[in-house]
Design a protein around this motif. Structure first.
Motif, PDB file in Angstrom:
ATOM      1  N   ASP A 116      -4.312  11.195  -1.109  1.00 49.33           N
ATOM      2  CA  ASP A 116      -4.839  12.506  -0.703  1.00 49.33           C
ATOM      3  C   ASP A 116      -4.234  12.941   0.637  1.00 49.33           C
ATOM      4  OD1 ASP A 116      -6.551  14.718  -0.442  1.00 49.33           O
ATOM      5  OD2 ASP A 116      -8.113  13.509   0.519  1.00 49.33           O
ATOM      6  N   PRO A 117      -2.930  13.215   0.659  1.00 47.16           N
ATOM      7  CA  PRO A 117      -2.312  13.605   1.936  1.00 47.16           C
ATOM      8  C   PRO A 117      -2.617  15.063   2.268  1.00 47.16           C
ATOM      9  CG  PRO A 117      -0.712  13.745   0.185  1.00 47.16           C
ATOM     10  CD  PRO A 117      -1.984  13.261  -0.460  1.00 47.16           C
ATOM     11  N   CYS A 118      -2.428  15.461   3.527  1.00 46.08           N
ATOM     12  CA  CYS A 118      -2.569  16.894   3.815  1.00 46.08           C
ATOM     13  C   CYS A 118      -1.217  17.598   3.731  1.00 46.08           C
ATOM     14  CB  CYS A 118      -3.256  17.143   5.153  1.00 46.08           C
ATOM     15  SG  CYS A 118      -3.107  15.822   6.307  1.00 46.08           S
TER      16      CYS A 118
ATOM     17  N   PHE B  93      -8.737   8.407  13.797  1.00 49.19           N
ATOM     18  CA  PHE B  93      -9.429   8.442  12.496  1.00 49.19           C
ATOM     19  C   PHE B  93      -9.694   7.018  12.007  1.00 49.19           C
ATOM     20  CE2 PHE B  93      -7.515  12.804  11.218  1.00 49.19           C
ATOM     21  CZ  PHE B  93      -8.537  13.454  11.872  1.00 49.19           C
TER      22      PHE B  93
ATOM     23  N   GLN C 107       3.719  13.844   3.143  1.00 49.65           N
ATOM     24  CA  GLN C 107       3.949  12.495   3.676  1.00 49.65           C
ATOM     25  C   GLN C 107       4.394  11.487   2.621  1.00 49.65           C
ATOM     26  OE1 GLN C 107       1.075  14.208   4.240  1.00 49.65           O
ATOM     27  NE2 GLN C 107       0.840  14.443   6.438  1.00 49.65           N
TER      28      GLN C 107
ATOM     29  N   ASP D 291       1.108   3.238   7.637  1.00 42.87           N
ATOM     30  CA  ASP D 291       1.667   4.349   6.860  1.00 42.87           C
ATOM     31  C   ASP D 291       1.452   4.076   5.370  1.00 42.87           C
ATOM     32  OD1 ASP D 291       3.617   5.917   5.349  1.00 42.87           O
ATOM     33  OD2 ASP D 291       4.405   6.450   7.322  1.00 42.87           O
ATOM     34  N   CYS D 292       0.964   5.077   4.679  1.00 43.96           N
ATOM     35  CA  CYS D 292       0.670   4.912   3.249  1.00 43.96           C
ATOM     36  C   CYS D 292       1.906   4.482   2.459  1.00 43.96           C
ATOM     37  CB  CYS D 292       0.123   6.224   2.702  1.00 43.96           C
ATOM     38  SG  CYS D 292      -0.118   6.183   0.943  1.00 43.96           S
TER      39      CYS D 292
ATOM     40  N   GLY E  46      -8.694   8.974   5.851  1.00 44.51           N
ATOM     41  CA  GLY E  46      -9.423   9.821   6.809  1.00 44.51           C
ATOM     42  C   GLY E  46     -10.381   8.999   7.645  1.00 44.51           C
TER      43      GLY E  46
ATOM     44  N   ILE F  49     -15.691  14.441   6.580  1.00 49.50           N
ATOM     45  CA  ILE F  49     -14.841  15.612   6.789  1.00 49.50           C
ATOM     46  C   ILE F  49     -15.713  16.649   7.486  1.00 49.50           C
ATOM     47  CG2 ILE F  49     -13.498  17.423   5.634  1.00 49.50           C
ATOM     48  CD1 ILE F  49     -13.319  15.173   3.320  1.00 49.50           C
TER      49      ILE F  49
ATOM     50  N   GLU G 286      -5.133   4.379   6.783  1.00 48.46           N
ATOM     51  CA  GLU G 286      -5.201   5.592   7.613  1.00 48.46           C
ATOM     52  C   GLU G 286      -4.246   5.393   8.786  1.00 48.46           C
ATOM     53  OE1 GLU G 286      -6.508   8.772   7.666  1.00 48.46           O
ATOM     54  OE2 GLU G 286      -5.503   8.833   9.594  1.00 48.46           O
ATOM     55  N   LYS G 287      -3.342   6.368   8.982  1.00 49.20           N
ATOM     56  CA  LYS G 287      -2.292   6.185   9.984  1.00 49.20           C
ATOM     57  C   LYS G 287      -2.745   6.548  11.401  1.00 49.20           C
ATOM     58  CE  LYS G 287       2.578   7.266  10.579  1.00 49.20           C
ATOM     59  NZ  LYS G 287       3.629   8.211  10.215  1.00 49.20           N
ATOM     60  N   ASP G 288      -3.630   7.520  11.492  1.00 43.33           N
ATOM     61  CA  ASP G 288      -4.034   8.007  12.809  1.00 43.33           C
ATOM     62  C   ASP G 288      -5.030   7.024  13.442  1.00 43.33           C
ATOM     63  OD1 ASP G 288      -4.547  11.072  14.263  1.00 43.33           O
ATOM     64  OD2 ASP G 288      -5.941   9.428  14.666  1.00 43.33           O
TER      65      ASP G 288
ATOM     66  N   GLY H  21     -16.782  11.698   3.096  1.00 46.14           N
ATOM     67  CA  GLY H  21     -15.416  11.513   2.590  1.00 46.14           C
ATOM     68  C   GLY H  21     -15.374  10.607   1.361  1.00 46.14           C
TER      69      GLY H  21
HETATM   70  C1  LIG Z   1      -6.731  15.032   3.709  1.00 44.89           C
HETATM   71  S1  LIG Z   1      -7.035  13.738   4.841  1.00 44.89           S
HETATM   72  C2  LIG Z   1      -7.869  12.561   3.902  1.00 44.89           C
HETATM   73  C3  LIG Z   1      -9.314  12.860   3.630  1.00 44.89           C
HETATM   74  C4  LIG Z   1      -9.992  11.713   2.905  1.00 44.89           C
HETATM   75  N1  LIG Z   1      -9.362  11.445   1.631  1.00 44.89           N
HETATM   76  C5  LIG Z   1     -11.474  11.989   2.696  1.00 44.89           C
HETATM   77  O1  LIG Z   1     -11.937  12.171   1.571  1.00 44.89           O
HETATM   78  O2  LIG Z   1     -12.175  12.002   3.719  1.00 44.89           O
HETATM   79  C6  LIG Z   1      -5.479  12.998   5.112  1.00 44.89           C
HETATM   80  C7  LIG Z   1      -5.482  11.821   6.101  1.00 44.89           C
HETATM   81  O3  LIG Z   1      -4.234  11.163   6.009  1.00 44.89           O
HETATM   82  C8  LIG Z   1      -3.861  10.702   7.317  1.00 44.89           C
HETATM   83  N2  LIG Z   1      -2.403  10.481   7.270  1.00 44.89           N
HETATM   84  C9  LIG Z   1      -1.405  11.358   7.522  1.00 44.89           C
HETATM   85  N3  LIG Z   1      -0.206  10.792   7.293  1.00 44.89           N
HETATM   86  C10 LIG Z   1      -0.438   9.535   6.859  1.00 44.89           C
HETATM   87  C11 LIG Z   1       0.393   8.472   6.409  1.00 44.89           C
HETATM   88  N4  LIG Z   1       1.727   8.603   6.360  1.00 44.89           N
HETATM   89  N5  LIG Z   1      -0.179   7.328   6.004  1.00 44.89           N
HETATM   90  C12 LIG Z   1      -1.543   7.188   6.021  1.00 44.89           C
HETATM   91  N6  LIG Z   1      -2.388   8.149   6.445  1.00 44.89           N
HETATM   92  C13 LIG Z   1      -1.839   9.325   6.844  1.00 44.89           C
HETATM   93  C14 LIG Z   1      -4.331  11.792   8.228  1.00 44.89           C
HETATM   94  O4  LIG Z   1      -4.522  11.299   9.544  1.00 44.89           O
HETATM   95  C15 LIG Z   1      -5.633  12.213   7.561  1.00 44.89           C
HETATM   96  O5  LIG Z   1      -6.720  11.493   8.088  1.00 44.89           O
END
Ligand SMILES: C[S@@+](CC[C@H](N)C(=O)[O-])C[C@H]1O[C@@H](n2cnc3c(N)ncnc32)[C@H](O)[C@@H]1O
Length: 296
Positions: free
Chosen positions: A154-156, A102, A159, A127-128, A59, A63, A97-99, A76
């Protein structure tokens, strides 16, 4: 904290699209921090181990949630973990973090914000899945046999690819992993079994199972009047079933998997299950005790 900038408006919009927020967000961070403190206490006197923290979905560092214009900011997980110094700190911190937006904030809020620890903080925009495979290769290298890792995944959404998890088999990693049972798997499993090819592929990659295996686990065939037509019906309790299935998949890779913490939305529907995996029995016991405290 600089809230009123355009970048934060953009981040807020992205977070709302990504299902960030909800009280579960705070609880999962508390679970992680409780565990990290217990882990660091056990490792305090084991100076020969190098301790690595690996966060696969880090992230931005904060948050930010907008509840009818009432801005709620949570620190976070990345920052909470860096801030632990007693009884000892981690030796290295990897944040993925992929974005790119962020990621820019993450770097500012971690590496740039803690100058004393800056040399041990490594944020990466990637990418994770790729980084989990790199992590596995790194830990398998005999040069790194004294490295012990605490990972937080901790993905949303869906992924995380099963093959990335599989690449961690047999390694000294304790990992908290958030599994989108209700919000991901259950939503893709249509009631009548008519799932698009794209969704089926997503389920296959996520669970590491073929579509035939997925069909057998979540659907029953019911006969129709016409013998050549089969009707598919989704099994009841698909969320619970997907939680049990993912837990048993994890047990194929790690010796121990904790009881899950269930993250529910305000209508009491389960969205995610959070598990701790480890090859160490004591770790599982500590993880399950923490989960029990928060489930209550
Ligand atoms: C639920 S948030 C994480 C919150 C963070 N753990 C915290 O405590 O602040 C998920 C994050 O994963 C990122 N994300 C999505 N797909 C991803 C991927 N394939 N690899 C790495 N990061 C990714 C999103 O951009 C987002 O910022």
């Amino acid at each position: 904290m600089p809230y009123n900038s355009n970048i934060n408006e953009l981040i807020l919009a992205k977070m709302e699209n990504n299902n960030f927020g909800g009280d579960w967000t705070k609880i999962k961070i508390e679970i992680l921090v409780d565990y990290a403190k217990a882990y660091l206490t056990i490792m305090k006197d084991r100076k020969f181990f190098k301790l690595m923290y690996f966060d696969g979905f880090a992230g931005s560092g904060f948050i930010i949630k907008n509840k009818k214009e009432k801005i709620d900011v949570t620190i976070g997980a990345a920052k909470r973990i860096i801030e632990i110094s007693e009884p000892r700190s981690f030796d290295t911190y990897y944040f993925v973090e992929k974005d790119p937006i962020f990621f820019g904030e993450l770097k500012k809020n971690t590496k740039d914000a803690y100058p004393k620890k800056a040399n041990s903080i490594f944020p990466v925009c990637d990418d994770c899945n790729k980084k989990l495979i790199d992590l596995g290769n790194f830990l398998r290298d005999p040069k790194n046999k004294n490295v012990r890792t605490l990972a937080y995944i901790d993905p949303c959404g869906m992924q995380v690819e099963w093959r990335s998890i599989e690449s961690l088999r047999g390694l000294p990693i304790d990992m908290w992993i958030l599994v989108p049972t209700g919000l991901g798997v259950n939503r893709l499993l249509k009631k009548n079994g008519h799932i698009s090819d794209a969704w089926l592929e997503k389920l296959e990659i996520f669970l590491g199972l073929t579509k035939e295996e997925i069909g057998k686990r979540f659907y029953k065939k019911s006969p129709t009047l016409f013998e050549d037509i089969t009707h598919f019906e989704k099994e009841r309790d698909a969320i619970e079933k997907s939680a049990k299935l993912y837990q048993s998949r994890l047990k194929e890779v790690f010796e121990y998997v904790s009881k899950p913490y269930e993250l529910k939305n305000s209508s009491n529907s389960t969205m995610y299950h959070l598990y701790l995996t480890s090859n160490n029995k004591a770790a599982e016991k500590i993880g399950s005790d923490i989960v029990k405290k928060y489930n209550n």
